[in-house]
Scaffold this motif. Structure first.
Motif, PDB file in Angstrom:
ATOM      1  N   ALA A 167      -3.491  -5.041   0.084  1.00 48.81           N
ATOM      2  CA  ALA A 167      -3.760  -3.866   0.903  1.00 48.81           C
ATOM      3  C   ALA A 167      -3.760  -4.270   2.371  1.00 48.81           C
ATOM      4  O   ALA A 167      -4.340  -5.295   2.741  1.00 48.81           O
ATOM      5  N   VAL A 168      -3.096  -3.473   3.172  1.00 47.89           N
ATOM      6  CA  VAL A 168      -3.100  -3.635   4.621  1.00 47.89           C
ATOM      7  C   VAL A 168      -4.015  -2.539   5.152  1.00 47.89           C
ATOM      8  O   VAL A 168      -3.687  -1.356   5.075  1.00 47.89           O
ATOM      9  N   LEU A 169      -5.177  -2.940   5.643  1.00 48.86           N
ATOM     10  CA  LEU A 169      -6.154  -1.996   6.170  1.00 48.86           C
ATOM     11  C   LEU A 169      -6.095  -2.063   7.692  1.00 48.86           C
ATOM     12  O   LEU A 169      -6.372  -3.108   8.285  1.00 48.86           O
ATOM     13  N   VAL A 170      -5.729  -0.952   8.298  1.00 49.58           N
ATOM     14  CA  VAL A 170      -5.609  -0.882   9.751  1.00 49.58           C
ATOM     15  C   VAL A 170      -6.717   0.031  10.263  1.00 49.58           C
ATOM     16  O   VAL A 170      -6.798   1.198   9.867  1.00 49.58           O
ATOM     17  N   PHE A 171      -7.556  -0.502  11.115  1.00 53.81           N
ATOM     18  CA  PHE A 171      -8.694   0.234  11.669  1.00 53.81           C
ATOM     19  C   PHE A 171      -8.380   0.646  13.103  1.00 53.81           C
ATOM     20  O   PHE A 171      -8.062  -0.210  13.930  1.00 53.81           O
ATOM     21  N   VAL A 172      -8.473   1.944  13.369  1.00 53.77           N
ATOM     22  CA  VAL A 172      -8.177   2.459  14.704  1.00 53.77           C
ATOM     23  C   VAL A 172      -9.447   2.991  15.366  1.00 53.77           C
ATOM     24  O   VAL A 172     -10.364   3.454  14.692  1.00 53.77           O
ATOM     25  N   ARG A 173      -9.491   2.923  16.691  1.00 58.05           N
ATOM     26  CA  ARG A 173     -10.675   3.348  17.473  1.00 58.05           C
ATOM     27  C   ARG A 173     -11.059   4.774  17.170  1.00 58.05           C
ATOM     28  O   ARG A 173     -12.134   5.061  16.727  1.00 58.05           O
ATOM     29  N   HIS A 174     -10.174   5.664  17.560  1.00 56.46           N
ATOM     30  CA  HIS A 174     -10.394   7.085  17.268  1.00 56.46           C
ATOM     31  C   HIS A 174      -9.049   7.797  17.238  1.00 56.46           C
ATOM     32  O   HIS A 174      -8.056   7.298  17.736  1.00 56.46           O
ATOM     33  N   ALA A 211       2.006   5.495  14.738  1.00 52.05           N
ATOM     34  CA  ALA A 211       3.391   5.995  14.736  1.00 52.05           C
ATOM     35  C   ALA A 211       4.345   4.856  14.371  1.00 52.05           C
ATOM     36  O   ALA A 211       5.302   5.044  13.609  1.00 52.05           O
ATOM     37  N   GLU A 212       4.066   3.654  14.873  1.00 57.12           N
ATOM     38  CA  GLU A 212       4.886   2.494  14.522  1.00 57.12           C
ATOM     39  C   GLU A 212       4.717   2.136  13.043  1.00 57.12           C
ATOM     40  O   GLU A 212       5.683   1.793  12.367  1.00 57.12           O
ATOM     41  N   LEU A 213       3.496   2.233  12.542  1.00 52.62           N
ATOM     42  CA  LEU A 213       3.279   2.009  11.107  1.00 52.62           C
ATOM     43  C   LEU A 213       4.082   3.014  10.290  1.00 52.62           C
ATOM     44  O   LEU A 213       4.707   2.654   9.293  1.00 52.62           O
ATOM     45  N   ALA A 214       4.069   4.275  10.725  1.00 47.53           N
ATOM     46  CA  ALA A 214       4.800   5.330  10.015  1.00 47.53           C
ATOM     47  C   ALA A 214       6.292   5.018   9.949  1.00 47.53           C
ATOM     48  O   ALA A 214       6.942   5.261   8.930  1.00 47.53           O
ATOM     49  N   GLU A 215       6.824   4.469  11.026  1.00 43.34           N
ATOM     50  CA  GLU A 215       8.247   4.110  11.060  1.00 43.34           C
ATOM     51  C   GLU A 215       8.571   2.947  10.133  1.00 43.34           C
ATOM     52  O   GLU A 215       9.723   2.728   9.790  1.00 43.34           O
ATOM     53  N   ASN A 216       7.546   2.189   9.743  1.00 41.74           N
ATOM     54  CA  ASN A 216       7.756   0.985   8.944  1.00 41.74           C
ATOM     55  C   ASN A 216       7.166   1.054   7.542  1.00 41.74           C
ATOM     56  O   ASN A 216       7.077   0.028   6.863  1.00 41.74           O
ATOM     57  N   VAL A 217       6.788   2.235   7.098  1.00 40.17           N
ATOM     58  CA  VAL A 217       6.178   2.390   5.774  1.00 40.17           C
ATOM     59  C   VAL A 217       7.039   1.759   4.680  1.00 40.17           C
ATOM     60  O   VAL A 217       6.524   1.064   3.795  1.00 40.17           O
ATOM     61  N   SER A 218       8.332   1.948   4.739  1.00 43.20           N
ATOM     62  CA  SER A 218       9.211   1.418   3.687  1.00 43.20           C
ATOM     63  C   SER A 218       9.170  -0.113   3.644  1.00 43.20           C
ATOM     64  O   SER A 218       9.306  -0.715   2.579  1.00 43.20           O
ATOM     65  N   ARG A 219       8.960  -0.750   4.786  1.00 41.57           N
ATOM     66  CA  ARG A 219       8.872  -2.218   4.822  1.00 41.57           C
ATOM     67  C   ARG A 219       7.605  -2.706   4.115  1.00 41.57           C
ATOM     68  O   ARG A 219       7.624  -3.747   3.468  1.00 41.57           O
ATOM     69  N   PHE A 220       6.524  -1.939   4.214  1.00 43.72           N
ATOM     70  CA  PHE A 220       5.304  -2.281   3.493  1.00 43.72           C
ATOM     71  C   PHE A 220       5.488  -2.026   1.999  1.00 43.72           C
ATOM     72  O   PHE A 220       5.062  -2.819   1.167  1.00 43.72           O
ATOM     73  N   GLU A 221       6.142  -0.923   1.669  1.00 42.44           N
ATOM     74  CA  GLU A 221       6.392  -0.585   0.261  1.00 42.44           C
ATOM     75  C   GLU A 221       7.260  -1.644  -0.403  1.00 42.44           C
ATOM     76  O   GLU A 221       7.011  -2.014  -1.553  1.00 42.44           O
ATOM     77  N   ARG A 222       8.286  -2.141   0.302  1.00 48.91           N
ATOM     78  CA  ARG A 222       9.154  -3.195  -0.251  1.00 48.91           C
ATOM     79  C   ARG A 222       8.367  -4.468  -0.556  1.00 48.91           C
ATOM     80  O   ARG A 222       8.759  -5.259  -1.413  1.00 48.91           O
ATOM     81  N   ARG A 223       7.274  -4.661   0.134  1.00 52.07           N
ATOM     82  CA  ARG A 223       6.424  -5.834  -0.093  1.00 52.07           C
ATOM     83  C   ARG A 223       5.279  -5.514  -1.061  1.00 52.07           C
ATOM     84  O   ARG A 223       4.359  -6.301  -1.215  1.00 52.07           O
TER      85      ARG A 223
END
Length: 159
Positions: free
Chosen positions: A15-22, A33-45
């Motif tokens: 699991a990749v847990l990303v914590f954002v301020r607000h 937004a950058e994570l959203a553009e790279n969702v498929s790269r996480f899914e492939r892994r």
């Protein structure tokens, strides 16, 4: 509101847990937004990508619209998980010359500052945890706008 155990996300795969301020913060929006553009790269892994913010769930819809992120999104308004992971909360992380420069860069890319939607003093970070409960990657932001590069997160999944 329902309670979710984050450990459910690394029971069977990393699991990749990303914590954002607000949810209104320009850098959080840019990062997700950058994570959203790279969702498929996480899914492939074969990794679960999860974003956790300190704001209330009522901000989710605007945040999703601003970032294009449709994945796992949760709120920890108590900031208990932020605290457990040692993510900073205080005035010292608010501003730096580097964060001002990053703000201009984010604005040029079309990201906008929204209203305050969570704890403005809370800094974020990221962790990658595997099914054996090992923390394989840890990153704690030191100043606003400080978050791990996409390649750092993806490389940590490959090791």
């Amino acid at each position: 509101s329902n309670t979710v155990l984050l450990s459910e996300f690394w029971k069977k795969r990393q699991a990749v847990l990303v914590f954002v301020r607000h949810f209104g913060w320009i850098f959080c929006r840019q990062q997700v937004a950058e994570l959203a553009e790279n969702v498929s790269r996480f899914e492939r892994r074969d990794a679960n990508l999860v974003v956790i913010g300190s704001g209330e769930p009522r901000y989710f819809e605007k945040f999703r619209k601003a970032t294009g992120y449709n994945g796992n999104l949760f709120s920890d308004s108590s900031r208990e998980s932020f605290s457990i992971l040692g993510f900073s909360n205080g005035i010292t992380g608010l501003i730096s010359l580097k964060s001002v420069s990053k703000a201009f860069s984010a604005l040029k890319k079309g990201h906008k500052q929204g209203a305050i939607q969570g704890d403005t003093l809370q800094l974020g970070g990221a962790v990658i945890i595997d099914p054996a409960d090992n923390i394989r990657f840890y990153y704690a932001g030191k100043k606003v706008g400080d978050h791990p590069a996409m390649d750092q997160l993806l490389s940590a999944l490959d090791t």
